[in-house]
Design an enzyme around this catalytic site. Structure first.
Site, PDB file in Angstrom:
ATOM      1  N   ASP A  95      80.684 115.371  66.650  1.00  0.00           N
ATOM      2  CA  ASP A  95      80.656 116.738  67.203  1.00  0.00           C
ATOM      3  C   ASP A  95      82.085 117.269  67.322  1.00  0.00           C
ATOM      4  O   ASP A  95      83.054 116.526  67.155  1.00  0.00           O
ATOM      5  CB  ASP A  95      79.929 116.740  68.571  1.00  0.00           C
ATOM      6  CG  ASP A  95      80.670 115.936  69.650  1.00  0.00           C
ATOM      7  OD1 ASP A  95      80.061 115.008  70.220  1.00  0.00           O
ATOM      8  OD2 ASP A  95      81.849 116.232  69.918  1.00  0.00           O
ATOM      9  N   HIS A 110      84.341 108.664  62.091  1.00  0.00           N
ATOM     10  CA  HIS A 110      83.018 108.649  61.462  1.00  0.00           C
ATOM     11  C   HIS A 110      82.649 110.010  60.890  1.00  0.00           C
ATOM     12  O   HIS A 110      81.483 110.278  60.648  1.00  0.00           O
ATOM     13  CB  HIS A 110      81.957 108.202  62.482  1.00  0.00           C
ATOM     14  CG  HIS A 110      82.099 106.765  62.858  1.00  0.00           C
ATOM     15  ND1 HIS A 110      81.521 106.237  63.999  1.00  0.00           N
ATOM     16  CD2 HIS A 110      82.776 105.745  62.275  1.00  0.00           C
ATOM     17  CE1 HIS A 110      81.827 104.948  64.065  1.00  0.00           C
ATOM     18  NE2 HIS A 110      82.587 104.630  63.051  1.00  0.00           N
ATOM     19  N   THR A 178      81.176 104.398  75.060  1.00  0.00           N
ATOM     20  CA  THR A 178      80.734 103.765  73.820  1.00  0.00           C
ATOM     21  C   THR A 178      80.125 102.411  74.128  1.00  0.00           C
ATOM     22  O   THR A 178      80.607 101.681  74.985  1.00  0.00           O
ATOM     23  CB  THR A 178      81.887 103.633  72.792  1.00  0.00           C
ATOM     24  OG1 THR A 178      81.391 102.985  71.610  1.00  0.00           O
ATOM     25  CG2 THR A 178      83.079 102.870  73.349  1.00  0.00           C
TER      26      THR A 178
HETATM   27  C1  BV8 Z   1      81.982  99.489  57.766  1.00  0.00           C
HETATM   28  C2  BV8 Z   1      78.119 108.719  61.916  1.00  0.00           C
HETATM   29  C3  BV8 Z   1      83.281  98.260  56.205  1.00  0.00           C
HETATM   30  C4  BV8 Z   1      76.666 108.815  61.667  1.00  0.00           C
HETATM   31  C5  BV8 Z   1      78.205 106.436  62.621  1.00  0.00           C
HETATM   32  C6  BV8 Z   1      74.904  94.942  58.123  1.00  0.00           C
HETATM   33  C7  BV8 Z   1      74.749  95.772  57.030  1.00  0.00           C
HETATM   34  C8  BV8 Z   1      75.627  96.834  56.777  1.00  0.00           C
HETATM   35  C9  BV8 Z   1      76.685  97.083  57.645  1.00  0.00           C
HETATM   36  C10 BV8 Z   1      76.817  96.240  58.743  1.00  0.00           C
HETATM   37  C11 BV8 Z   1      75.958  95.185  58.995  1.00  0.00           C
HETATM   38  N1  BV8 Z   1      76.347  94.560  60.127  1.00  0.00           N
HETATM   39  C12 BV8 Z   1      77.439  95.204  60.636  1.00  0.00           C
HETATM   40  C13 BV8 Z   1      77.746  96.204  59.780  1.00  0.00           C
HETATM   41  C14 BV8 Z   1      78.842  97.126  59.908  1.00  0.00           C
HETATM   42  C15 BV8 Z   1      78.278  98.422  60.446  1.00  0.00           C
HETATM   43  C16 BV8 Z   1      77.793  98.186  61.867  1.00  0.00           C
HETATM   44  O1  BV8 Z   1      78.614  98.014  62.770  1.00  0.00           O
HETATM   45  N2  BV8 Z   1      76.462  98.216  62.066  1.00  0.00           N
HETATM   46  C17 BV8 Z   1      75.926  98.025  63.391  1.00  0.00           C
HETATM   47  C18 BV8 Z   1      74.589  98.763  63.508  1.00  0.00           C
HETATM   48  C19 BV8 Z   1      75.742  96.525  63.641  1.00  0.00           C
HETATM   49  N3  BV8 Z   1      79.361  99.345  60.421  1.00  0.00           N
HETATM   50  C20 BV8 Z   1      79.548 100.099  59.327  1.00  0.00           C
HETATM   51  O2  BV8 Z   1      78.798 100.137  58.385  1.00  0.00           O
HETATM   52  C21 BV8 Z   1      80.835 100.907  59.332  1.00  0.00           C
HETATM   53  N4  BV8 Z   1      81.517 100.688  58.092  1.00  0.00           N
HETATM   54  O3  BV8 Z   1      81.812  98.497  58.457  1.00  0.00           O
HETATM   55  O4  BV8 Z   1      82.653  99.482  56.541  1.00  0.00           O
HETATM   56  C22 BV8 Z   1      84.674  98.336  56.684  1.00  0.00           C
HETATM   57  C23 BV8 Z   1      85.010  97.764  57.925  1.00  0.00           C
HETATM   58  C24 BV8 Z   1      86.330  97.820  58.339  1.00  0.00           C
HETATM   59  C25 BV8 Z   1      87.302  98.443  57.556  1.00  0.00           C
HETATM   60  C26 BV8 Z   1      86.933  99.020  56.323  1.00  0.00           C
HETATM   61  C27 BV8 Z   1      85.617  98.957  55.891  1.00  0.00           C
HETATM   62  C28 BV8 Z   1      80.543 102.395  59.417  1.00  0.00           C
HETATM   63  C29 BV8 Z   1      79.927 102.680  60.780  1.00  0.00           C
HETATM   64  C30 BV8 Z   1      79.850 104.191  60.940  1.00  0.00           C
HETATM   65  C31 BV8 Z   1      78.402 104.611  61.015  1.00  0.00           C
HETATM   66  N5  BV8 Z   1      78.357 106.019  61.398  1.00  0.00           N
HETATM   67  N6  BV8 Z   1      78.282 107.722  62.954  1.00  0.00           N
HETATM   68  C32 BV8 Z   1      76.067 109.785  62.591  1.00  0.00           C
HETATM   69  O5  BV8 Z   1      76.650 110.085  63.663  1.00  0.00           O
HETATM   70  O6  BV8 Z   1      74.969 110.231  62.225  1.00  0.00           O
HETATM   71  S1  BV8 Z   1      77.978 105.323  63.873  1.00  0.00           S
HETATM   72  C33 BV8 Z   1      77.205 106.142  65.149  1.00  0.00           C
HETATM   73  O7  BV8 Z   1      76.597 105.185  65.973  1.00  0.00           O
HETATM   74  C34 BV8 Z   1      78.172 106.823  66.054  1.00  0.00           C
HETATM   75  O8  BV8 Z   1      79.212 107.451  65.377  1.00  0.00           O
HETATM   76  C35 BV8 Z   1      78.647 105.727  66.941  1.00  0.00           C
HETATM   77  O9  BV8 Z   1      79.747 105.070  66.371  1.00  0.00           O
HETATM   78  C36 BV8 Z   1      77.489 104.785  66.941  1.00  0.00           C
HETATM   79  C37 BV8 Z   1      76.834 104.841  68.272  1.00  0.00           C
HETATM   80  O10 BV8 Z   1      77.758 104.257  69.135  1.00  0.00           O
HETATM   81  P1  BV8 Z   1      78.216 104.949  70.509  1.00  0.00           P
HETATM   82  O11 BV8 Z   1      79.061 106.126  70.209  1.00  0.00           O
HETATM   83  O12 BV8 Z   1      78.787 103.861  71.315  1.00  0.00           O
HETATM   84  O13 BV8 Z   1      76.907 105.513  71.164  1.00  0.00           O
HETATM   85  P2  BV8 Z   1      75.749 104.677  71.829  1.00  0.00           P
HETATM   86  O14 BV8 Z   1      74.601 105.598  71.992  1.00  0.00           O
HETATM   87  O15 BV8 Z   1      75.572 103.379  71.109  1.00  0.00           O
HETATM   88  O16 BV8 Z   1      76.324 104.314  73.284  1.00  0.00           O
HETATM   89  C38 BV8 Z   1      76.500 105.344  74.224  1.00  0.00           C
HETATM   90  C39 BV8 Z   1      77.326 104.749  75.344  1.00  0.00           C
HETATM   91  O17 BV8 Z   1      77.642 105.793  76.259  1.00  0.00           O
HETATM   92  C40 BV8 Z   1      76.598 103.686  76.128  1.00  0.00           C
HETATM   93  O18 BV8 Z   1      77.482 102.614  76.417  1.00  0.00           O
HETATM   94  C41 BV8 Z   1      76.205 104.394  77.431  1.00  0.00           C
HETATM   95  O19 BV8 Z   1      76.212 103.512  78.541  1.00  0.00           O
HETATM   96  C42 BV8 Z   1      77.306 105.386  77.570  1.00  0.00           C
HETATM   97  N7  BV8 Z   1      76.946 106.620  78.272  1.00  0.00           N
HETATM   98  C43 BV8 Z   1      75.774 107.306  78.209  1.00  0.00           C
HETATM   99  N8  BV8 Z   1      75.866 108.411  78.978  1.00  0.00           N
HETATM  100  C44 BV8 Z   1      77.119 108.419  79.513  1.00  0.00           C
HETATM  101  C45 BV8 Z   1      77.802 107.283  79.066  1.00  0.00           C
HETATM  102  N9  BV8 Z   1      79.073 106.998  79.436  1.00  0.00           N
HETATM  103  C46 BV8 Z   1      79.675 107.868  80.273  1.00  0.00           C
HETATM  104  N10 BV8 Z   1      79.084 108.993  80.739  1.00  0.00           N
HETATM  105  C47 BV8 Z   1      77.816 109.298  80.379  1.00  0.00           C
HETATM  106  N11 BV8 Z   1      77.232 110.403  80.866  1.00  0.00           N
END
Ligand code: BV8
Length: 237
Positions: A95, A110, A178
């Site tokens: 965003d 991202h 996060t």
């Molecule tokens: C990569 C854009 C290599 C999309 C996003 C198996 C197969 C393939 C890949 C993998 C695999 N295993 C692992 C991987 C790597 C993979 C990965 O990590 N997968 C996960 C699911 C295990 N990662 C990738 O593929 C990345 N690329 O690894 O390439 C590489 C590596 C290194 C160097 C070079 C190359 C690419 C990942 C990017 C994916 N795209 N976003 C879109 O937005 O549509 S990720 C997307 O999900 C978000 O951007 C964000 O990053 C993620 C969600 O995470 P959070 O932001 O933390 O949000 P979440 O809801 O999880 O948590 C919210 C938090 O807020 C909570 O803690 C909560 O308590 C808190 N909260 C809630 N309310 C509040 C609050 N805190 C304060 N106040 C509040 N009011």
């Protein structure tokens, strides 16, 4: 007095109080699809309409009048005013609420909802409307398709070199809203910790599962972040 170098990493939690769903809120679902299944190059190949619809809906929601930056975004913009280039603000969010709060240097590792990228040239340009496979780029002859300017699962995040240098050379690393489930962003706290950088986590939930944080502050970002940032500015960061 030389200012401290600060790196901030924000996630979906910093935008939750602005009305944008976090990935965990909807337990990672959208239209009954797992986000990991929609936010991938494979999904874009096999079911482009679904992926275009996913991002068009989120881009439109972001432009609704009741979606505005909250006090956390505003506090981070104040921190940038205070620290200038000694602050590196990295966001996993796609965003534009940091920018709308006044932050000028934001590393969207991202990607961004409010721009589109040509599938052939990779050239990106601001885009506020919905688009789909029939929307032509303006950089190629004949025109090619546009894709969401988003880093999907399996794709390489942006600004990694710059982020790694900033994290390892910082005095303070702050992770805000996060869940630390997505790599490589989830590994930054460990990298900071192992580089001797002080690490702080600001999150709604208590110390979830992050052994690499020296300090945790629990509560909604809209309250906890301004408090923490104002303390930081008072101690001349
Ligand atoms: C990569 C854009 C290599 C999309 C996003 C198996 C197969 C393939 C890949 C993998 C695999 N295993 C692992 C991987 C790597 C993979 C990965 O990590 N997968 C996960 C699911 C295990 N990662 C990738 O593929 C990345 N690329 O690894 O390439 C590489 C590596 C290194 C160097 C070079 C190359 C690419 C990942 C990017 C994916 N795209 N976003 C879109 O937005 O549509 S990720 C997307 O999900 C978000 O951007 C964000 O990053 C993620 C969600 O995470 P959070 O932001 O933390 O949000 P979440 O809801 O999880 O948590 C919210 C938090 O807020 C909570 O803690 C909560 O308590 C808190 N909260 C809630 N309310 C509040 C609050 N805190 C304060 N106040 C509040 N009011």
């Amino acid at each position: 007095m030389n200012q401290r170098k600060v790196v901030v990493l924000t996630g979906a939690g910093v935008s939750a109080e602005s009305g944008l769903k976090t990935f965990r809120d909807s337990n990672g679902l959208w239209e009954q699809h797992r986000v990991e299944e929609v936010a991938t190059p494979e999904a874009f190949q096999t079911n482009p309409e679904l992926v275009y619809r996913f991002y068009n809906a989120r881009r439109q929601q972001l432009q609704e009048p009741d979606v505005q930056p909250n006090a956390a975004h505003q506090a981070l913009a104040r921190l940038e005013q205070h620290l200038g280039s000694n602050l590196t603000l990295v966001t996993q969010n796609v965003d534009d609420l940091h920018e709308r709060a006044g932050s000028q240097q934001v590393l969207h590792m991202h990607g961004q909802l409010m721009s589109a990228r040509c599938v052939a040239s990779g050239i990106r340009r601001p885009f506020t409307r919905s688009f789909d496979a029939t929307t032509a780029c303006t950089c190629c002859q004949p025109a090619n398709q546009l894709r969401p300017d988003i880093v999907w699962f399996g794709e390489t995040p942006m600004f990694m070199d710059k982020i790694i240098v900033a994290v390892t050379q910082a005095d303070l690393f702050i992770a805000i809203g996060t869940s630390g489930q997505v790599y490589p962003a989830a590994g930054f706290a460990q990298l900071a910790h192992e580089s001797g950088v002080r690490t702080v986590e600001l999150n709604l939930e208590p110390d979830i599962h992050h052994p690499y944080f020296d300090e945790h502050r629990q509560g909604p970002a809209g309250q906890v972040v301004p408090q923490f940032i104002d303390e930081l500015i008072q101690t001349n960061a």
